[in-house]
Design a protein around this motif. Sequence first.
Motif: not given
Length: 280
Positions: A34-35, A224-225, A229-230, A239-243
């Motif tokens: 969504a971001g 892969v952003s 898979m993350i 939303m929490e998958a940046l790290p």
Amino acid sequence: MFTPFSLNIRGRLFEYDKPAVMGIVNVTPDSFFAGSRSSTIPEIAKRVEEMITAGADMLDLGAYSSRPGASDVSEEEECRRIALGMKVIRDISQDIPVSVDTFRAGVAREAVVNLGADIVNDISGGDLDQEMWATVADLNAPYILMHMRGNPSTMQALTEYHDVTADVISDLSEKLRRLRLMGVSDIIIDPGFGFSKTTEQNFEMMRNLQLFKSSLGAPVLVGVSRKSMITKSLGITPMEALPGTIALDTIALTRGASILRVHDVSEAVAAVRMYELSTL
């Protein structure tokens, strides 16, 4: 290790002596993250300005969500959205290379000839529009060749491979050969993380990423952003998958990635800089 590469964009040679960061600009209401969604001129302008300021080397403009279950979009609507996005981008920067994320030859032609796009990013690798390769050859535009089976609605049911890395490389190799025979010279390879692959297969390709560059002899784009898979592996939301994204992007850099396609440009630019400093 990174290998320098260049792209001929409208007769101008763009040379990349470090991994490039490609910022994702989605002019869609339904992209999986969504971001990344932006549909109005102020929203698009804000996102583009932030990415360019953060150090994006190129932008990828998409107007048709490829997530499973996404709504179909007519070619006319896709072109309308692309036209809006390209106008905003070119009002901000005339120079930054822009790829148009489309599997339709008509949209690719309109984007490059009339709207100011430079590169064609085809998630289907030419399979969803038989005119795509001839169009790209005629346009003399760089082409991002991605691996996918089926279409966004069917791809996750098409994950049977003998050896996912070998099979994907074999498919891309044959397409690369045919494209070059047609006169398409600037080709970027995208293994297609998340497209017709299971989570386990995505990680297997990441472990073997260096084989794509050594086997195919072309720059490799890794996208892969914030993907499943993350999120599935960590039990989190996009939303929490940046790290997790930055961790995988850094691993990809150590295995020869040429371009990182990302939602979060400043973090990816920092990862590239840390990679550079660690390999001096």
